[in-house]
Write an enzyme that holds these catalytic residues in place. Structure first.
Site, short mmCIF file in Angstrom:
data_model
loop_
_atom_site.label_atom_id
_atom_site.label_comp_id
_atom_site.label_asym_id
_atom_site.label_seq_id
_atom_site.Cartn_x
_atom_site.Cartn_y
_atom_site.Cartn_z
N MET A 51 39.62 34.42 41.34
CA MET A 51 38.76 36.13 40.46
C MET A 51 37.20 35.43 40.50
O MET A 51 36.77 34.44 40.94
CB MET A 51 39.36 35.77 38.90
CG MET A 51 38.29 34.98 38.01
SD MET A 51 38.83 35.38 36.03
CE MET A 51 38.18 37.44 35.93
N ASN B 297 29.12 41.76 32.68
CA ASN B 297 28.04 42.38 33.59
C ASN B 297 28.41 43.96 32.70
O ASN B 297 27.50 44.40 32.64
CB ASN B 297 28.35 43.42 35.09
CG ASN B 297 28.58 41.45 35.80
OD1 ASN B 297 27.38 41.03 35.34
ND2 ASN B 297 28.86 41.65 36.75
N ARG C 233 34.40 39.09 40.94
CA ARG C 233 34.13 40.57 41.99
C ARG C 233 33.37 40.00 43.00
O ARG C 233 33.56 40.63 44.06
CB ARG C 233 34.08 41.32 40.75
CG ARG C 233 33.05 42.54 40.95
CD ARG C 233 32.71 43.27 39.86
NE ARG C 233 32.48 43.29 38.76
CZ ARG C 233 32.21 43.49 37.55
NH1 ARG C 233 31.95 44.90 37.76
NH2 ARG C 233 32.08 42.67 36.25
N ASP D 170 33.88 34.19 35.65
CA ASP D 170 33.10 34.39 36.59
C ASP D 170 31.81 33.32 36.93
O ASP D 170 31.82 33.45 38.29
CB ASP D 170 33.37 35.78 37.49
CG ASP D 170 34.08 36.92 36.95
OD1 ASP D 170 34.89 36.90 35.91
OD2 ASP D 170 34.50 37.89 38.11
#
Length: 148
Positions: free
Chosen positions: A95, A19, A97, A49
């Site tokens: 993991m 990101n 976010r 992710d």
């Protein structure tokens, strides 16, 4: 940064990352455009992710999904072996976010509904402590162990 690109006549810039890297690529593109410097900036998604907008599967996600599914299956077997003891409840954090792709993938090695992980909580869903404790108690009462 733009001075370096100009000094070396760099007209194509490929930036690999997640990101923050995609945001940086966008800023570089805007900076070049504002300066009237013709340059193509391309962001190459790479994040285990798997949480980049508009991206179906990021490189690295498949291998981490497989690894986490196997790790949860194996941790579940260990937890099952010590059933009905004070350590027969385990929480493993994956993991991610803001997305639960990896967390969701932990269920991929399940062969039976009671296989680990018995409970999965995704970051996209609001966490409620009372519901969580009730869910854990129900599974523990039924199986004598819980992997979350």
């Amino acid at each position: 940064m733009l001075a370096v690109f100009k000094a070396h006549n760099i007209r194509y810039f490929f930036y690999n990352g997640g990101n923050d890297s995609m945001d940086t690529a966008h800023k570089i593109s805007q900076m070049a455009g504002a300066a009237g410097y013709e340059m193509r900036v391309t962001g190459i998604p790479k994040t285990v992710d798997n949480d980049l907008v508009e991206t179906d599967h990021c490189p690295g996600f498949g291998s981490v999904a497989r690894w986490m599914a196997i790790a949860m299956r194996d941790a579940g077997r260990d937890t099952e072996a010590i059933a009905n003891t004070s350590t027969a409840i385990k929480i493993i954090e994956a993991m991610g976010r803001d997305s639960g792709w990896i967390t969701g993938a932990t269920a991929l090695a399940k062969q039976d509904p009671d296989d680990a992980p018995q409970l999965i909580y995704l970051p996209e869903v609001a966490f409620e402590m009372d519901k969580f404790l009730n869910d854990v108690q129900k599974v523990y009462d039924r199986l004598g162990h819980v992997l979350i």
